[in-house]
Design an enzyme around this catalytic site. Structure first.
Site, short mmCIF file in Angstrom:
data_model
loop_
_atom_site.label_atom_id
_atom_site.label_comp_id
_atom_site.label_asym_id
_atom_site.label_seq_id
_atom_site.Cartn_x
_atom_site.Cartn_y
_atom_site.Cartn_z
N VAL A 11 57.37 47.42 38.29
CA VAL A 11 56.68 46.90 37.10
C VAL A 11 57.22 47.55 35.83
O VAL A 11 57.49 46.89 34.83
CB VAL A 11 55.15 47.14 37.24
CG1 VAL A 11 54.43 46.87 35.93
CG2 VAL A 11 54.58 46.24 38.33
N LYS A 35 66.99 58.09 40.38
CA LYS A 35 66.73 56.73 39.88
C LYS A 35 67.28 56.58 38.44
O LYS A 35 67.94 55.59 38.11
CB LYS A 35 65.22 56.48 39.88
CG LYS A 35 64.84 55.03 39.70
CD LYS A 35 63.34 54.85 39.67
CE LYS A 35 62.73 54.70 41.03
NZ LYS A 35 61.27 54.54 40.97
N LEU A 153 53.15 39.74 37.29
CA LEU A 153 54.44 39.21 37.72
C LEU A 153 54.62 39.27 39.24
O LEU A 153 54.05 40.12 39.91
CB LEU A 153 55.59 39.94 37.01
CG LEU A 153 55.66 41.46 36.99
CD1 LEU A 153 56.26 41.98 38.29
CD2 LEU A 153 56.48 41.92 35.81
N ARG A 154 55.39 38.29 39.71
CA ARG A 154 55.68 38.22 41.15
C ARG A 154 57.09 38.75 41.40
O ARG A 154 58.00 38.45 40.63
CB ARG A 154 55.66 36.76 41.63
CG ARG A 154 54.32 36.11 41.67
CD ARG A 154 54.49 34.59 41.74
NE ARG A 154 55.25 34.11 40.59
CZ ARG A 154 55.81 32.92 40.48
NH1 ARG A 154 55.73 32.07 41.49
NH2 ARG A 154 56.48 32.56 39.41
N LEU A 253 49.06 27.26 48.15
CA LEU A 253 48.46 26.53 49.27
C LEU A 253 49.52 26.23 50.33
O LEU A 253 49.46 25.21 50.99
CB LEU A 253 47.80 25.24 48.77
CG LEU A 253 46.46 25.41 48.03
CD1 LEU A 253 45.94 24.05 47.56
CD2 LEU A 253 45.41 26.09 48.91
N ALA A 255 50.92 27.06 53.79
CA ALA A 255 50.54 27.78 55.01
C ALA A 255 51.76 28.54 55.53
O ALA A 255 52.90 28.13 55.34
CB ALA A 255 50.04 26.79 56.05
N GLY A 260 51.93 39.19 52.67
CA GLY A 260 52.30 40.60 52.77
C GLY A 260 52.64 41.10 51.39
O GLY A 260 52.16 40.56 50.39
N CYS A 263 51.31 44.15 47.00
CA CYS A 263 50.13 43.96 46.13
C CYS A 263 48.91 43.42 46.86
O CYS A 263 47.86 44.08 46.88
CB CYS A 263 50.50 43.03 44.99
SG CYS A 263 51.90 43.64 44.07
C1 UGA Z 1 51.49 39.02 43.69
C2 UGA Z 1 50.90 38.07 42.64
O1 UGA Z 1 51.34 36.74 42.87
C3 UGA Z 1 51.33 38.49 41.22
O2 UGA Z 1 50.68 37.67 40.26
C4 UGA Z 1 50.90 39.94 41.01
O3 UGA Z 1 51.33 40.41 39.75
C5 UGA Z 1 51.54 40.81 42.08
O4 UGA Z 1 51.11 40.36 43.37
C6 UGA Z 1 51.07 42.23 41.84
O5 UGA Z 1 49.89 42.50 41.93
O6 UGA Z 1 51.91 43.06 41.44
P1 UGA Z 1 53.89 39.27 44.90
O7 UGA Z 1 53.21 40.25 45.79
O8 UGA Z 1 55.20 39.61 44.27
O9 UGA Z 1 52.91 38.89 43.65
O10 UGA Z 1 54.15 37.97 45.74
P2 UGA Z 1 53.54 36.49 45.86
O11 UGA Z 1 54.55 35.53 45.42
O12 UGA Z 1 52.20 36.40 45.26
O13 UGA Z 1 53.42 36.38 47.46
C7 UGA Z 1 52.55 37.24 48.20
C8 UGA Z 1 52.51 36.83 49.64
O14 UGA Z 1 51.80 35.61 49.81
C9 UGA Z 1 53.88 36.61 50.28
O15 UGA Z 1 53.86 37.18 51.58
C10 UGA Z 1 54.00 35.10 50.36
O16 UGA Z 1 54.83 34.65 51.39
C11 UGA Z 1 52.55 34.71 50.59
N1 UGA Z 1 52.25 33.32 50.17
C12 UGA Z 1 52.25 32.99 48.86
C13 UGA Z 1 51.91 32.39 51.13
O17 UGA Z 1 51.91 32.66 52.34
N2 UGA Z 1 51.59 31.12 50.72
C14 UGA Z 1 51.59 30.76 49.41
O18 UGA Z 1 51.26 29.59 49.12
C15 UGA Z 1 51.93 31.72 48.46
#
Ligand code: UGA
Length: 436
Positions: A11, A35, A153-154, A253, A255, A260, A263
């Site tokens: 971050v 780092k 952010l993702r 949405l 599946a 994981g 976050c």
């Molecule tokens: C998540 C949030 O989306 C961010 O908004 C947030 O800032 C971040 O956590 C954080 O707290 O720092 P991130 O962990 O990078 O971001 O990843 P995501 O894209 O949200 O995916 C999380 C998990 O959910 C992954 O394992 C993904 O495969 C899964 N997922 C996501 C699903 O299984 N289905 C979906 O429709 C979406």
């Protein structure tokens, strides 16, 4: 404006580079000398698309610098961000705030001008109050304000998310805090990104509520997927059918094998702990955490079933494609692949794996898995192939070659990236998620 970013992890580094790109002067600070050395050499300590280029441009322009010296780094900064880790505390699942408080202490002791101290780390409700107390007790005579500014952010899409946010949340208790934060985000303000000013406690809770809600959405559709398999429905149609209702929304949405990452698992757990402390249960989130945990091993059993059940599976070989918790990252934290590989290993199944970025971090987490140099090397001689992460490389597999290399053409697609009819027409036995 001069900004200091304490903590140059995921971050901190992304936010620091983006703030510099907005035109601010940014110093990224980290205790970890190795780092900072890497960053000085232009090498990114994490994998994030576009980050190396963004850091490079802003270092060249002189707007982005790195140091291990906190006192020097924060000197003259009007906004000092705390962006250090808040991992799950060993043993009880509470967020471990020791890094945040240690930074607050150091900042208080080194503060040499008026500044706003901003927590960007994900921190439980009330952390800002404690940071404020630490700063006050450090004896600083400078004016300061403690603000909460959670990050949404993702991984893998971090720069885009930072520069084009759905919203910016700022939890501030006074005008000094609000005014400085308005200046920090002025470039986005001009872009008409919605900025939401709230109390500090509301802002801290927004972050957890957002992640818990998204985790709930995923878990909901995962359970619908299981139901679809039983009743002969298609979860992708169900997702489309409900997601096009504006009140529900189509995102998150999809599946799959369960969420994981660094976050959702940590933050849902920490929210449960806050709820416990305040005797205000969040039972939906409790169910989400449990359901998601169970799902990961269940996905391993799904692969075993595709091999004909536990008796037939023993001694067979499975190719796992994708190990990271999602594509475009090397992050293995709480990745479903870990539990899936473990379940297969427990059942006597041999596992070969390939991941475009995650194998280095994955190898120590799954010592029983053989890492290979390409998807095809993993597939060679496999009795089944399981797609665990939806990397683009796996969407474009040469299925003819896959069929030739595999011992038997069984494809378990845990991310639904292939069309069942297409794959079956090529002679594969195809198993996916929620497409009964
Ligand atoms: C998540 C949030 O989306 C961010 O908004 C947030 O800032 C971040 O956590 C954080 O707290 O720092 P991130 O962990 O990078 O971001 O990843 P995501 O894209 O949200 O995916 C999380 C998990 O959910 C992954 O394992 C993904 O495969 C899964 N997922 C996501 C699903 O299984 N289905 C979906 O429709 C979406």
């Amino acid at each position: 404006m001069k900004i200091a970013m304490v903590g140059s992890g995921y971050v901190g580094l992304v936010s620091g580079a983006c703030f510099a790109d907005f035109g601010h002067d940014v110093v990224c600070i980290d205790k970890d000398q190795s780092k900072i050395d890497l960053l000085h050499d232009g090498i990114m300590p994490i994998y994030e698309p576009g980050l190396a280029e963004l850091v490079g441009t802003n270092v060249k322009s002189g707007r982005l610098t790195f140091t291990t010296d906190l006192a020097k780094g924060i000197s003259g900064a009007q906004a000092i961000f705390i962006a250090v880790g808040t991992p799950s505390r060993r043993g009880d699942g509470h967020a471990d705030l020791s890094y945040v408080y240690a930074v607050a202490q150091e900042v208080g002791e080194a503060l040499s001008n008026d500044a706003v101290v901003v927590t960007k780390s994900t921190v439980p409700v009330g952390t800002g109050d404690e940071v404020e107390r630490i700063l006050r007790e450090s004896g600083t005579t400078n004016q300061f304000s403690v603000v909460s500014n959670p990050e949404f952010l993702r991984e893998g899409a971090a720069i885009g998310d930072f520069k084009r946010p759905d919203r910016i949340v700022i939890g501030a208790e006074d005008d000094f805090g609000r005014d400085v934060m308005r200046e920090v985000y002025r470039p986005l303000f001009l872009n008409e990104s919605p900025i939401l000013f709230t109390s500090r406690r509301s802002s801290e809770l927004i972050k957890y509520a957002a992640n818990a809600f998204l985790a709930t959405k995923i878990t909901f559709i995962n359970e619908m997927a299981d139901l679809c398999e039983k009743v002969g429905a298609n979860v992708q149609d169900v997702s489309r059918g409900i997601g096009s209702d504006g009140r529900i929304g189509s995102k998150f949405l999809h599946a799959g094998p369960g969420y994981g990452g660094s976050c959702f698992p940590k933050d849902t757990l920490a929210l449960l702990k806050t709820a416990e402390d305040y005797e205000s249960p969040v039972r939906i989130v409790e169910a989400v955490v449990k359901t998601n945990d169970l799902r990961k091993r269940a996905m391993g059993r799904k692969v075993i079933d595709a091999l004909g059940g536990p008796d037939d599976a023993r001694g067979k070989k499975v190719a796992l494609l994708g190990l990271t918790f999602k594509p475009n990252t090397d992050d293995m934290r709480d990745s479903p692949a870990i539990a899936i590989a473990q379940t297969l290993h427990d059942a006597g199944v041999l596992v070969a794996a390939y991941d475009p970025e995650g194998m280095e971090l994955a190898a120590p987490l799954m010592p029983e898995v053989t890492m290979t140099e390409s998807p095809y090397a993993a597939i060679e001689g496999a009795d089944a192939i399981a797609i665990v992460t939806e990397w683009d490389a796996f969407r474009a597999l040469d299925l003819g070659r896959v069929k030739q290399l595999a011992k038997s053409p069984i494809l378990v697609d845990l991310r639904n990236i292939y069309q069942p009819d297409d794959v079956r027409a090529l002679g594969f036995t195809y198993v996916s998620v929620g497409r009964g």
